[in-house]
Design a protein around this motif. Structure first.
Motif, PDB file in Angstrom:
ATOM      1  N   ARG A 274       7.582 -13.282  -7.589  1.00  0.00           N
ATOM      2  CA  ARG A 274       6.516 -14.262  -7.722  1.00  0.00           C
ATOM      3  C   ARG A 274       5.519 -13.804  -8.780  1.00  0.00           C
ATOM      4  O   ARG A 274       5.166 -12.637  -8.849  1.00  0.00           O
TER       5      ARG A 274
ATOM      6  N   ARG B 223       2.969  -5.293  -5.200  1.00  0.00           N
ATOM      7  CA  ARG B 223       2.207  -5.904  -6.287  1.00  0.00           C
ATOM      8  C   ARG B 223       2.251  -5.002  -7.501  1.00  0.00           C
ATOM      9  O   ARG B 223       2.063  -3.792  -7.408  1.00  0.00           O
TER      10      ARG B 223
ATOM     11  N   GLU C  68       1.733 -14.252  -9.439  1.00  0.00           N
ATOM     12  CA  GLU C  68       0.620 -14.663  -8.588  1.00  0.00           C
ATOM     13  C   GLU C  68      -0.574 -15.205  -9.349  1.00  0.00           C
ATOM     14  O   GLU C  68      -1.133 -16.232  -8.989  1.00  0.00           O
ATOM     15  N   ASP C  69      -0.993 -14.475 -10.405  1.00  0.00           N
ATOM     16  CA  ASP C  69      -2.254 -14.838 -11.039  1.00  0.00           C
ATOM     17  C   ASP C  69      -2.387 -14.122 -12.372  1.00  0.00           C
ATOM     18  O   ASP C  69      -1.653 -13.170 -12.658  1.00  0.00           O
TER      19      ASP C  69
ATOM     20  N   THR D 142       4.574 -10.078  -7.882  1.00  0.00           N
ATOM     21  CA  THR D 142       5.114  -9.444  -6.683  1.00  0.00           C
ATOM     22  C   THR D 142       6.580  -9.138  -6.920  1.00  0.00           C
ATOM     23  O   THR D 142       7.341  -9.992  -7.377  1.00  0.00           O
TER      24      THR D 142
END
Length: 194
Positions: free
Chosen positions: A125, A46, A127-128, A41
């Motif tokens: 951030r 995104r 995230e994944d 992010t």
């Protein structure tokens, strides 16, 4: 339903006054049937980076910020005696104001170290890590992005996520200026050696 046409990524920022560059793209990502992408992010947007372009992900450490570095350079990380330039990706892409903001003090931001250079991207951030099938990856024409920094988009959760190319995020002029500042930072660190 997903949009059929690629959006013009970061179009307001891609003025003709910015120099373009042609880099050696020999390390560009060849897409396999399934590819891993880091989902991140940046200023509530995104984005993704190919896992192959990432050396390491770090929690935000203390960065040394030279006084004349400007708003795009978050500072330098001393990584084993070598200065690594941390570029604030949100400010670079024009997604956040160049003036200080509350997000600047967020201790949960991350640094993403490039696998191909001594630079890192500061993001809000991580995230994944996604494993994405080839049919969910759509190429993006370099004409639709500044410096070809968006190379593809991923169809994921009814949205299109732009895939950034680490090597294309900075223009040649920006890369040169960051390298000059990194040289000065290396001299500063060498002068403090015991």
């Amino acid at each position: 339903m997903l949009p059929s046409a690629s959006p013009s990524y970061f179009r307001p920022w891609s003025s003709p006054s910015y120099p373009s560059r042609r880099l050696d793209r020999s390390h560009s990502l060849a897409l396999s049937s399934t590819t891993a992408y880091l989902l991140l992010t940046v200023a509530d947007t995104r984005c993704a980076l190919a896992q192959a372009e990432i050396r390491e992900i770090l929690p935000l450490p203390h960065l040394h910020r030279p006084p004349a570095s400007g708003p795009l350079l978050a500072g330098f990380l001393d990584l084993g005696g070598m200065p690594v330039a941390a570029i604030d990706l949100a400010r670079l892409l024009g997604l956040r104001s160049k003036t200080p903001s509350p997000q600047d003090d967020d201790p949960y931001r991350h640094l993403i170290l490039s696998a191909f250079s001594d630079t890192a991207l500061l993001v809000d951030r991580v995230e994944d890590l996604l494993r994405v099938p080839a049919d969910a990856i759509r190429p993006v024409s370099s004409a639709h992005t500044l410096n070809g920094c968006v190379v593809a988009e991923i169809a994921w959760d009814d949205a299109l996520i732009p895939v950034l190319a680490m090597a294309q995020v900075l223009t040649a002029e920006e890369t040169s200026r960051v390298a000059a500042l990194a040289g000065l930072e290396a001299e500063r660190l060498a002068a403090l050696a015991i």
